[in-house]
Design a protein around this motif. Sequence first.
Motif, PDB file in Angstrom:
ATOM      1  N   VAL A   1       2.314   6.871  10.010  1.00  0.00           N
ATOM      2  CA  VAL A   1       3.241   7.356   8.991  1.00  0.00           C
ATOM      3  C   VAL A   1       4.084   6.204   8.432  1.00  0.00           C
ATOM      4  CG1 VAL A   1       5.238   8.844   8.589  1.00  0.00           C
ATOM      5  CG2 VAL A   1       3.335   9.672   9.957  1.00  0.00           C
ATOM      6  N   ALA A   2       4.487   5.282   9.305  1.00  0.00           N
ATOM      7  CA  ALA A   2       5.313   4.159   8.861  1.00  0.00           C
ATOM      8  C   ALA A   2       4.578   3.312   7.818  1.00  0.00           C
ATOM      9  CB  ALA A   2       5.720   3.292  10.048  1.00  0.00           C
ATOM     10  N   GLN A   3       3.270   3.129   8.004  1.00  0.00           N
ATOM     11  CA  GLN A   3       2.487   2.334   7.055  1.00  0.00           C
ATOM     12  C   GLN A   3       2.377   3.047   5.714  1.00  0.00           C
ATOM     13  OE1 GLN A   3      -1.413   1.261   8.454  1.00  0.00           O
ATOM     14  NE2 GLN A   3      -2.082   0.499   6.453  1.00  0.00           N
ATOM     15  N   VAL A   4       2.114   4.352   5.758  1.00  0.00           N
ATOM     16  CA  VAL A   4       2.011   5.125   4.517  1.00  0.00           C
ATOM     17  C   VAL A   4       3.356   5.130   3.794  1.00  0.00           C
ATOM     18  CG1 VAL A   4       1.556   7.402   3.538  1.00  0.00           C
ATOM     19  CG2 VAL A   4       0.170   6.558   5.446  1.00  0.00           C
ATOM     20  N   ALA A   5       4.443   5.286   4.562  1.00  0.00           N
ATOM     21  CA  ALA A   5       5.774   5.294   3.950  1.00  0.00           C
ATOM     22  C   ALA A   5       6.078   3.975   3.263  1.00  0.00           C
ATOM     23  CB  ALA A   5       6.831   5.590   5.018  1.00  0.00           C
ATOM     24  N   LYS A   6       5.677   2.871   3.893  1.00  0.00           N
ATOM     25  CA  LYS A   6       5.909   1.557   3.294  1.00  0.00           C
ATOM     26  C   LYS A   6       5.141   1.411   1.994  1.00  0.00           C
ATOM     27  CE  LYS A   6       5.711  -3.399   4.328  1.00  0.00           C
ATOM     28  NZ  LYS A   6       5.347  -4.415   5.349  1.00  0.00           N
ATOM     29  N   GLU A   7       3.892   1.909   1.960  1.00  0.00           N
ATOM     30  CA  GLU A   7       3.092   1.823   0.744  1.00  0.00           C
ATOM     31  C   GLU A   7       3.680   2.660  -0.384  1.00  0.00           C
ATOM     32  OE1 GLU A   7      -1.197   1.213   3.051  1.00  0.00           O
ATOM     33  OE2 GLU A   7      -0.759   3.045   1.954  1.00  0.00           O
ATOM     34  N   LEU A   8       4.289   3.780  -0.017  1.00  0.00           N
ATOM     35  CA  LEU A   8       4.849   4.677  -1.031  1.00  0.00           C
ATOM     36  C   LEU A   8       6.265   4.304  -1.417  1.00  0.00           C
ATOM     37  CD1 LEU A   8       3.562   8.116   0.297  1.00  0.00           C
ATOM     38  CD2 LEU A   8       2.585   6.705  -1.512  1.00  0.00           C
ATOM     39  N   GLY A   9       6.884   3.415  -0.659  1.00  0.00           N
ATOM     40  CA  GLY A   9       8.251   3.001  -0.973  1.00  0.00           C
ATOM     41  C   GLY A   9       9.302   4.001  -0.549  1.00  0.00           C
ATOM     42  N   VAL A  10       9.036   4.772   0.528  1.00  0.00           N
ATOM     43  CA  VAL A  10      10.031   5.720   1.037  1.00  0.00           C
ATOM     44  C   VAL A  10      10.348   5.377   2.484  1.00  0.00           C
ATOM     45  CG1 VAL A  10       9.226   7.563  -0.473  1.00  0.00           C
ATOM     46  CG2 VAL A  10       8.271   7.366   1.814  1.00  0.00           C
TER      47      VAL A  10
ATOM     48  N   VAL B   1      -1.709  10.345  -4.830  1.00  0.00           N
ATOM     49  CA  VAL B   1      -0.674   9.500  -4.234  1.00  0.00           C
ATOM     50  C   VAL B   1      -1.212   8.099  -3.972  1.00  0.00           C
ATOM     51  CG1 VAL B   1       0.785   9.171  -2.207  1.00  0.00           C
ATOM     52  CG2 VAL B   1       0.584  11.427  -3.232  1.00  0.00           C
ATOM     53  N   ALA B   2      -2.436   8.011  -3.463  1.00  0.00           N
ATOM     54  CA  ALA B   2      -3.030   6.699  -3.214  1.00  0.00           C
ATOM     55  C   ALA B   2      -3.201   5.926  -4.522  1.00  0.00           C
ATOM     56  CB  ALA B   2      -4.378   6.860  -2.505  1.00  0.00           C
ATOM     57  N   GLY B   3      -3.606   6.636  -5.580  1.00  0.00           N
ATOM     58  CA  GLY B   3      -3.744   5.984  -6.879  1.00  0.00           C
ATOM     59  C   GLY B   3      -2.406   5.495  -7.412  1.00  0.00           C
ATOM     60  N   ASP B   4      -1.342   6.299  -7.204  1.00  0.00           N
ATOM     61  CA  ASP B   4      -0.010   5.877  -7.637  1.00  0.00           C
ATOM     62  C   ASP B   4       0.453   4.650  -6.862  1.00  0.00           C
ATOM     63  OD1 ASP B   4       0.115   7.879  -9.477  1.00  0.00           O
ATOM     64  OD2 ASP B   4       1.465   9.174  -8.328  1.00  0.00           O
ATOM     65  N   ALA B   5       0.102   4.597  -5.574  1.00  0.00           N
ATOM     66  CA  ALA B   5       0.483   3.435  -4.770  1.00  0.00           C
ATOM     67  C   ALA B   5      -0.206   2.178  -5.270  1.00  0.00           C
ATOM     68  CB  ALA B   5       0.141   3.688  -3.297  1.00  0.00           C
ATOM     69  N   ARG B   6      -1.483   2.303  -5.628  1.00  0.00           N
ATOM     70  CA  ARG B   6      -2.205   1.138  -6.180  1.00  0.00           C
ATOM     71  C   ARG B   6      -1.613   0.734  -7.531  1.00  0.00           C
ATOM     72  NH1 ARG B   6      -6.634   4.106  -4.121  1.00  0.00           N
ATOM     73  NH2 ARG B   6      -7.042   4.968  -6.202  1.00  0.00           N
ATOM     74  N   LEU B   7      -1.292   1.740  -8.346  1.00  0.00           N
ATOM     75  CA  LEU B   7      -0.701   1.444  -9.651  1.00  0.00           C
ATOM     76  C   LEU B   7       0.661   0.779  -9.477  1.00  0.00           C
ATOM     77  CD1 LEU B   7      -0.688   1.652 -12.716  1.00  0.00           C
ATOM     78  CD2 LEU B   7       0.249   3.981 -12.484  1.00  0.00           C
ATOM     79  N   ALA B   8       1.428   1.226  -8.494  1.00  0.00           N
ATOM     80  CA  ALA B   8       2.738   0.619  -8.249  1.00  0.00           C
ATOM     81  C   ALA B   8       2.595  -0.853  -7.893  1.00  0.00           C
ATOM     82  CB  ALA B   8       3.462   1.363  -7.132  1.00  0.00           C
ATOM     83  N   GLY B   9       1.527  -1.199  -7.159  1.00  0.00           N
ATOM     84  CA  GLY B   9       1.293  -2.609  -6.832  1.00  0.00           C
ATOM     85  C   GLY B   9       1.027  -3.434  -8.076  1.00  0.00           C
ATOM     86  N   ARG B  10       0.233  -2.881  -9.001  1.00  0.00           N
ATOM     87  CA  ARG B  10      -0.048  -3.606 -10.251  1.00  0.00           C
ATOM     88  C   ARG B  10       1.225  -3.727 -11.092  1.00  0.00           C
ATOM     89  NH1 ARG B  10      -4.659   0.072 -10.325  1.00  0.00           N
ATOM     90  NH2 ARG B  10      -6.512  -0.999  -9.535  1.00  0.00           N
ATOM     91  N   ILE B  11       1.999  -2.646 -11.113  1.00  0.00           N
ATOM     92  CA  ILE B  11       3.248  -2.665 -11.890  1.00  0.00           C
ATOM     93  C   ILE B  11       4.195  -3.721 -11.336  1.00  0.00           C
ATOM     94  CG2 ILE B  11       5.344  -1.351 -12.390  1.00  0.00           C
ATOM     95  CD1 ILE B  11       3.583   1.143 -12.611  1.00  0.00           C
ATOM     96  N   ARG B  12       4.288  -3.801 -10.016  1.00  0.00           N
ATOM     97  CA  ARG B  12       5.169  -4.813  -9.418  1.00  0.00           C
ATOM     98  C   ARG B  12       4.710  -6.218  -9.787  1.00  0.00           C
ATOM     99  NH1 ARG B  12       5.279  -1.229  -4.739  1.00  0.00           N
ATOM    100  NH2 ARG B  12       7.391  -0.373  -4.494  1.00  0.00           N
TER     101      ARG B  12
END
Length: 221
Positions: free
Chosen positions: A18-27, A70-81
């Motif tokens: 859960v900690a890894q998923v939370a880090k990827e999602l930024g929560v 959610v996984a797609g949003d996480a990948r998109l967030a990486g590109r946005i960053r």
Amino acid sequence: MEFRADAVALARSSGRPVAQVAKELGVNHETLRTWVRKTEEAERPGAAAKDAPSWRNRWRGSAPARAARVAGDARLAGRIRGVHAASGGVYGSPRVHAELREAGTMVNRKRVERVMREHGIVGRHQRRRYRTTVPARAAAVPDLLRRDFSIGRADERWCGDATYLPVAGRWMFLATVIDIGTRRVMGYSMAEHMRGGRDTPVDHHPGPPGGLYHVRQRETP
């Protein structure tokens, strides 16, 4: 609520901590654990008898799609960053969206706005603009230079002007004196205001001997 449900679905279906998923999602990881726990409690027999079984079945059946989103949003967030960092933290969602599309990432503008908002990615807002040239109270002086800024001989024509620059989170005003003939900077001064004084380049460089010193008229605040 949609983001929370998607985050829970990803945490439960990915098989990762859960900690890894939370880090990827930024929560916060504890927040995500609480969401997962409450979701599991609500799914226990009798815990939500008032909910229609058809609704629960639809929600459970859509878990893979939500997890994929959610996984797609996480990948998109990486590109946005990446785009945001490359701009020095300046770009907002419109410019980030344009850069992503130019790079071949076809994504909806509103989705970019939502992902940036959910992940706390914010562009730098345009700060207050200053006027460095305003009509002078004194009588107008003829423009002897006649807007001729072509390169010529040294110490024949000098030009003075001022502008402003963002420095360490605040505005600094820069005044310069430049030899038009050689493009050499004869002097400069920086301050947090536009007021004249002993430290301005005009005071140290009153003008070329026998030449022309051109300065745009301005008021002194």
